[in-house]
Design a protein around this motif. Structure first.
Motif, PDB file in Angstrom:
ATOM      1  N   GLN A  10       0.822  -1.205   0.000  1.00 18.92           N
ATOM      2  CA  GLN A  10       0.000   0.000   0.000  1.00 18.92           C
ATOM      3  C   GLN A  10       0.860   1.260   0.000  1.00 18.92           C
ATOM      4  N   TYR A  11       1.906   1.275   0.821  1.00 26.16           N
ATOM      5  CA  TYR A  11       2.782   2.445   0.852  1.00 26.16           C
ATOM      6  C   TYR A  11       3.494   2.616  -0.491  1.00 26.16           C
ATOM      7  N   LYS A  12       3.976   1.525  -1.043  1.00 27.54           N
ATOM      8  CA  LYS A  12       4.633   1.567  -2.346  1.00 27.54           C
ATOM      9  C   LYS A  12       3.648   2.054  -3.414  1.00 27.54           C
ATOM     10  N   GLY A  13       2.411   1.610  -3.321  1.00 23.58           N
ATOM     11  CA  GLY A  13       1.373   2.054  -4.249  1.00 23.58           C
ATOM     12  C   GLY A  13       1.117   3.550  -4.156  1.00 23.58           C
ATOM     13  N   VAL A  14       1.133   4.073  -2.944  1.00 23.44           N
ATOM     14  CA  VAL A  14       0.953   5.517  -2.746  1.00 23.44           C
ATOM     15  C   VAL A  14       2.106   6.278  -3.404  1.00 23.44           C
ATOM     16  N   SER A  18       1.284   8.770  -6.400  1.00 20.24           N
ATOM     17  CA  SER A  18       1.596  10.190  -6.238  1.00 20.24           C
ATOM     18  C   SER A  18       2.557  10.656  -7.326  1.00 20.24           C
ATOM     19  N   SER A  19       3.495   9.799  -7.713  1.00 18.84           N
ATOM     20  CA  SER A  19       4.405  10.147  -8.809  1.00 18.84           C
ATOM     21  C   SER A  19       3.632  10.306 -10.113  1.00 18.84           C
ATOM     22  N   ALA A  30      -1.419  14.714  -5.648  1.00 16.61           N
ATOM     23  CA  ALA A  30      -0.302  13.883  -5.192  1.00 16.61           C
ATOM     24  C   ALA A  30      -0.001  14.155  -3.723  1.00 16.61           C
ATOM     25  N   LEU A  31      -0.004  15.431  -3.345  1.00 23.78           N
ATOM     26  CA  LEU A  31       0.304  15.783  -1.949  1.00 23.78           C
ATOM     27  C   LEU A  31      -0.812  15.353  -1.001  1.00 23.78           C
ATOM     28  N   ARG A  32      -2.075  15.446  -1.444  1.00 28.88           N
ATOM     29  CA  ARG A  32      -3.180  14.958  -0.601  1.00 28.88           C
ATOM     30  C   ARG A  32      -3.035  13.457  -0.349  1.00 28.88           C
ATOM     31  N   LEU A  33      -2.718  12.732  -1.394  1.00 25.86           N
ATOM     32  CA  LEU A  33      -2.520  11.292  -1.272  1.00 25.86           C
ATOM     33  C   LEU A  33      -1.377  10.987  -0.300  1.00 25.86           C
ATOM     34  N   LEU A  34      -0.300  11.715  -0.430  1.00 27.76           N
ATOM     35  CA  LEU A  34       0.843  11.525   0.464  1.00 27.76           C
ATOM     36  C   LEU A  34       0.513  11.918   1.896  1.00 27.76           C
TER      37      LEU A  34
END
Length: 140
Positions: A10-14, A18-19, A30-34
């Protein structure tokens, strides 16, 4: 209801998502997702992911020219690892850009010390980059 736990995938997916958003010029998305993932990582005591996601968000924020956000993300990183060379170097750049030269030098000196005392596998390259900007930090 307990929020779902994140794992490596999940973290890798984020990071990937975001990229992708940033490449599509949706930097705010991207920043909201992060930010959401960072909040989960903090809640789950996943320090390494907080650092990784915060640094990724700082890079996107820097691309936007949003120095206050860059500073926020690097400070978030330092809250978990006060001598993180990447965050210290980033904060030195922000402080210099904001005209706070003494503060920038302090961050650069801390970065130099952290690199010299640490075992960062990118130590040589990071030292070279740091000393190009701040040659005086290597002087006793």
């Amino acid at each position: 209801m307990t929020p779902p736990k994140y794992g490596f995938a999940q973290y890798k997916g984020v990071m990937s998502a975001s990229s992708k958003l940033a490449k599509q010029n949706d930097n705010e998305g991207a920043l909201r997702l992060l930010d959401d993932a960072i909040a989960v990582a903090i809640r789950e005591n996943e320090s390494q992911w907080v650092l990784t996601l915060s640094h990724h968000a700082a890079v996107i924020s820097n691309f936007l020219g949003d120095l206050s956000r860059v500073k926020h993300y690097y400070e978030q990183s330092l809250a978990l690892n006060p001598e993180n060379p990447r965050a210290l170097s980033g904060l030195a750049d922000v402080a210099k850009e904001q005209g706070e030269l003494e503060l920038a030098k302090e961050y650069a000196a801390r970065c130099y010390k952290a690199l010299m005392e640490g075992d960062d596998f990118l130590k040589k390259g990071r030292l070279e980059m740091l000393l190009k900007k701040w040659p005086e930090v290597s002087q006793p």
